[in-house]
Design a protein around this motif. Structure first.
Motif, mmCIF file in Angstrom:
data_model
loop_
_atom_site.group_PDB
_atom_site.id
_atom_site.type_symbol
_atom_site.label_atom_id
_atom_site.label_comp_id
_atom_site.label_asym_id
_atom_site.label_seq_id
_atom_site.Cartn_x
_atom_site.Cartn_y
_atom_site.Cartn_z
ATOM 1 N N THR A 114 43.980 29.711 20.207
ATOM 2 C CA THR A 114 42.551 30.022 20.153
ATOM 3 C C THR A 114 42.216 30.772 18.869
ATOM 4 N N SER A 123 46.983 33.426 19.539
ATOM 5 C CA SER A 123 46.123 33.281 18.375
ATOM 6 C C SER A 123 47.022 33.342 17.150
ATOM 7 N N ARG A 174 39.625 40.777 28.828
ATOM 8 C CA ARG A 174 39.099 39.493 28.377
ATOM 9 C C ARG A 174 40.092 38.788 27.441
ATOM 10 N N ILE A 175 40.731 39.603 26.592
ATOM 11 C CA ILE A 175 41.683 39.047 25.632
ATOM 12 C C ILE A 175 42.887 38.450 26.353
ATOM 13 N N ASN A 218 29.773 33.206 24.258
ATOM 14 C CA ASN A 218 29.401 34.399 23.506
ATOM 15 C C ASN A 218 28.304 34.117 22.519
ATOM 16 N N GLY A 253 40.235 33.098 18.943
ATOM 17 C CA GLY A 253 40.097 34.477 19.397
ATOM 18 C C GLY A 253 38.851 34.722 20.215
ATOM 19 N N ILE A 254 38.690 35.959 20.560
ATOM 20 C CA ILE A 254 37.704 36.375 21.553
ATOM 21 C C ILE A 254 36.263 36.140 21.098
ATOM 22 N N TYR A 255 36.050 36.051 19.782
ATOM 23 C CA TYR A 255 34.676 35.879 19.310
ATOM 24 C C TYR A 255 34.253 34.423 19.235
ATOM 25 N N ASN A 256 35.164 33.531 19.510
ATOM 26 C CA ASN A 256 34.801 32.118 19.532
ATOM 27 C C ASN A 256 33.946 31.839 20.756
ATOM 28 N N HIS A 303 39.204 28.678 26.617
ATOM 29 C CA HIS A 303 40.591 28.731 26.142
ATOM 30 C C HIS A 303 41.443 29.544 27.114
ATOM 31 N N SER A 304 40.936 30.707 27.491
ATOM 32 C CA SER A 304 41.734 31.558 28.364
ATOM 33 C C SER A 304 41.799 30.956 29.771
ATOM 34 N N TYR A 346 35.684 30.846 23.988
ATOM 35 C CA TYR A 346 36.868 31.635 24.346
ATOM 36 C C TYR A 346 37.158 31.618 25.842
#
Lengths: 475, 325
Positions: free
Chosen positions: A225, A249, B95-96, A60, A227-230, A236-237, A233
């Motif tokens: 994690t 998280s 995505r999450i 990202n 989170g999604i803004y890292n 991690h997922s 990410y």
């Protein structure tokens, strides 16, 4: 596609000898390239990148929900490592991780190595990465650095050097795994004939290592994690998915009675092991950075009580400080009574008088680095800087010598890389991954980062770097 | 399952269904406009009224014409319900919780996202026949449903996703029906005329119900259409059908057993389902179609809030939960 015009330019090239002959371990690949038209090569490259986007293999660079996601460009020419070379790397990395783990256990407990004067006491105890709350602690099973992604480079003679130890949550392993899947599709027949060691069991090995950290029979494992803004990410997922464990998280976790729970739709469920991908000091606002919004209040107390294991253990950062790095050969000798198998890049410690004198006199030939900065910050590349910058860094060093080290400029090895003008040599580094559980295991593969700009030595993804699949051969 | 993950899966279900239904909404009007006699004006305001996005549209100071309304409902990211917003939110939610989705699901959703993004930046979208685009959005959502149907394990996550999908669909069917209320006939005496007939036909077609309706009822008749879309037991887009399915999901999530209800979400759901079960079409017409539908929408919102409180926001009472363990 022809390779007759390929320029080696005095570098160490992974595919071609200085006389232009193909190295043996690249022969099969070369004959394939010769059979493949330039147009077909471009098509392979195009579809590789397209697959990356479809897979969402992105990092990202954004803050709003429609911002840019970038892919780490995957070049379709692999970096191939013959087994004999790999054996050496494997032995060297195991030795190094073994010693660094003993070092971490020692400096947070008995401090023998400091008392014996092998490593200066103030270098460790005054480091901002030496975490007070960890003093006197022994992590579960005595392991500190469970997952390491060591950076190596090769000089003009093809000699491998350790560049950085990366003991705190190194990233990139998902690229190693997904790139392999993409490249397999590009050259299915080569994989059948060449004997490339698989990397696809990494998630299974990772899970086994994480489960080993708990004494429970069926421990609950999660990936923590930010989170999604890292920026990592995706990784991690990806790893949570591949291991079949929860991706959590900070907001999913609560602590009570020194135990850590996940909030589920059926109430709270205890969690036993966390592969944490957030910085030590953000893990618990009560123990470390009180401003952390990412952490879980009380989780460090639960760790101390032995009710949760972390990989990597908090506090490992102190051992990959750039000044500590210079002592690693001595650390290996101290704990293992062995000569280091893999070399350090020669490093001048500005805290030592002789070294400092040498650095101040030869700054125009050296790379100067701030000891506790990462990612190319606070750095001077002597040969590329002007006199004013040299003088500025001389002053910085004189004022705070403890804060600086210097190294000779290294020329990185090259690998042929597909460019608009055909195959050209581009500089690469090498990041293999090492797991430390029941034993130390080096995964037979790596992330090879490549500087896509002609002549550039900067392989970082943020500055025009890409990646290559890395093949370790059975033979 | 983590509360946060369940929350995201639930909304993934809702947003996908929302995107698909918006494609259907717009289709009603495009269908209609093609059949209108040449002297009639196209009516675009009813669409915005029925979707509940009227306030924002008015604030933007736009004219209710074809171009503006289609853009607003499709590509306007200020409109949080537009197709582009719904797909973006669906993807963000996916995505999450990507580790909870199959690889194919993620990749197809990602493709859909890139498809809509790309289309929205194309200047020529106005010139093209957008029906193809809406068709494609519908098909891609249906592909995702098919993928899930044949690959996803029927565990908690599946039920949360279906729950979101059915609640959203019940809401949207009520809104599609409501479009008819807002479309103004030139005079009240025209009820039952060919023009009125055209409206109902377009509406049925937009929810892929025309043929099924024909087979069951034969002639187009307003109260029959209402009965079909609100109370039918077998048609998978009727409100009653959706609520029955949503209720089953909720029961699977809480666990099999006991009659009655075990939490406030089940209570609200059961009440609404049984209301529809025991209402007949005259009850609907007598309360006023628009008023009846409006009330349904409010009750669906309430159910959604209860689901949120019972399954996603448990942090607030976690201390008591730990003490029970």
């Amino acid at each position: 596609m022809e390779t007759v015009n390929y320029q080696i330019n005095g570098n160490f090239d992974e595919m071609f000898n200085p006389d232009g002959a193909c190295r043996q371990h690249y022969n099969s690949f070369l004959s394939l390239v010769k059979k493949t038209s330039p147009k077909k090569m471009s098509q392979l490259q195009f579809s590789a990148n397209k697959t990356q986007i479809a897979m969402g293999m992105t990092f990202n660079v954004y803050h709003d929900n429609q911002g840019t996601e970038k892919i780490l460009h995957l070049d379709i020419v692999p970096r191939i490592i013959p087994n004999s070379e790999w054996k050496l790397l494997e032995a060297g990395l195991k030795q190094r991780i073994h010693a660094l783990n003993l070092f971490l256990q020692d400096i947070y407990n008995e401090r023998k190595i400091l008392k014996d004067g092998i490593v200066p006491e103030d270098l460790i105890l005054k480091s901002k990465d030496y975490l007070e709350p960890c003093i006197g602690l022994t992590p579960p099973k005595g392991i500190w650095c469970h997952i390491t992604g060591t950076d190596l480079v090769r000089d003009k003679n093809g000699e491998y050097y350790i560049l950085e130890d990366n003991l705190r949550c190194p990233s990139g392993v998902s690229y190693m795994l997904e790139s392999r899947e993409i490249i397999k599709r590009a050259y299915p027949e080569l994989f059948n004939s060449m004997g490339v060691m698989p990397v696809s069991d990494y998630p299974a090995k990772l899970l086994k290592m994480l489960q080993f950290l708990s004494n429970k029979e069926k421990p609950i494992v999660g990936v923590l994690t930010p989170g999604i803004y890292n920026s990592a990410y995706f990784e991690h997922s990806y790893l949570a998915l591949q291991m079949g464990v929860e991706l959590v998280s900070g907001i999913d976790l609560v602590t009570k009675n020194n135990k850590v729970y996940m909030q589920t739709t059926k109430g709270l469920q205890q969690i036993d092991v966390l592969y944490r991908r957030i910085d030590d000091t953000f893990m618990d606002p009560m123990a470390f950075n009180p401003d952390s919004m990412l952490g879980v209040p009380g989780i460090f107390e639960a760790y101390k009580a032995g009710n949760i294991a972390f990989a990597n253990a908090p506090g490992t950062g102190v051992a990959d400080d750039k000044a500590v790095y210079a002592y690693v050969p001595r650390i290996i000798k101290y704990y293992l009574n062995e000569e280091p198998i893999l070399n350090n890049v020669p490093t001048y410690l500005c805290r030592e008088e002789d070294d400092r004198k040498y650095v101040l006199e030869n700054i125009h030939n050296l790379v100067v680095k701030e000891t506790n900065a990462a990612g190319g910050y606070g750095m001077l590349i002597g040969p590329k800087a002007d006199a004013a910058e040299h003088e500025k860094f001389r002053n910085l060093i004189r004022n705070n010598p403890n804060n600086y080290i210097a190294q000779p400029t290294l020329s990185l090895s090259t690998v042929p890389t597909l460019t608009e003008d055909g195959l050209e040599g581009r500089h690469v580094d090498l990041r293999p991954y090492i797991l430390y559980g029941e034993e130390i295991e080096v995964i037979p593969g790596a992330l090879t980062r490549v500087a896509l700009k002609k002549g550039s030595l900067v392989v970082n993804s943020s500055q025009g770097g890409g990646s290559k699949d890395t093949w370790v051969l059975y033979n | 399952m983590l509360s946060r993950v369940a929350n995201s899966i639930y909304w993934l279900g809702r947003y996908l269904e929302r995107a698909e239904n918006y494609a259907r909404f717009i289709d009603v009007n495009i269908n209609l406009s093609m059949d209108l006699p040449p002297d009639m004006n196209e009516q675009w305001e009813p669409l915005v009224l029925a979707t509940g996005d009227h306030e924002l549209f008015v604030k933007k100071n736009l004219k209710f014409d074809r171009k503006n309304v289609i853009h607003f409902l499709t590509f306007d990211s200020d409109n949080l319900n537009s197709i582009i917003s719904s797909i973006t939110f669906a993807r963000e939610n996916a995505r999450i919780i990507r580790e909870n989705l199959t690889k194919e699901t993620w990749e197809k959703l990602n493709e859909l996202y890139h498809f809509v993004q790309k289309k929205s930046t194309k200047k020529e979208w106005k010139a093209e026949d957008l029906r193809e685009f809406f068709e494609s959005v519908k098909n891609q959502v249906l592909l995702l449903y098919g993928l899930a149907e044949s690959t996803v394990a029927r565990t908690e996550g599946w039920h949360f996703r279906q729950l979101g999908m059915y609640l959203e669909r019940a809401d949207k069917t009520s809104r599609i029906l409501d479009v008819k209320y807002h479309i103004i006939l030139p005079s009240p005496t025209m009820i039952g005329t060919p023009l009125d007939f055209l409206h109902w036909t377009a509406l049925l077609k937009s929810v892929t119900a025309f043929n099924t309706y024909r087979r069951i009822y034969g002639n187009i008749d307003s109260s029959n259409v209402v009965e079909f879309l609100v109370l039918n037991k077998y048609f998978p887009r009727s409100m009653f059908f959706c609520l029955v399915e949503a209720e089953k999901c909720l029961q699977k999530i809480t666990g099999e057993g006991a009659s009655g209800y075990r939490n406030s979400a089940e209570k609200a759901m059961g009440e609404l389902r049984s209301k529809l079960e025991f209402d007949d079409v005259s009850d609907v017409i007598n309360s006023g179609l628009h008023e009846y539908l409006d009330d349904m929408q409010l009750k669906i919102n309430k159910i959604s809030n209860e689901i949120d409180q019972n399954f996603f926001q448990i942090k607030h009472n976690f201390v008591s939960q730990i003490n029970e363990q």
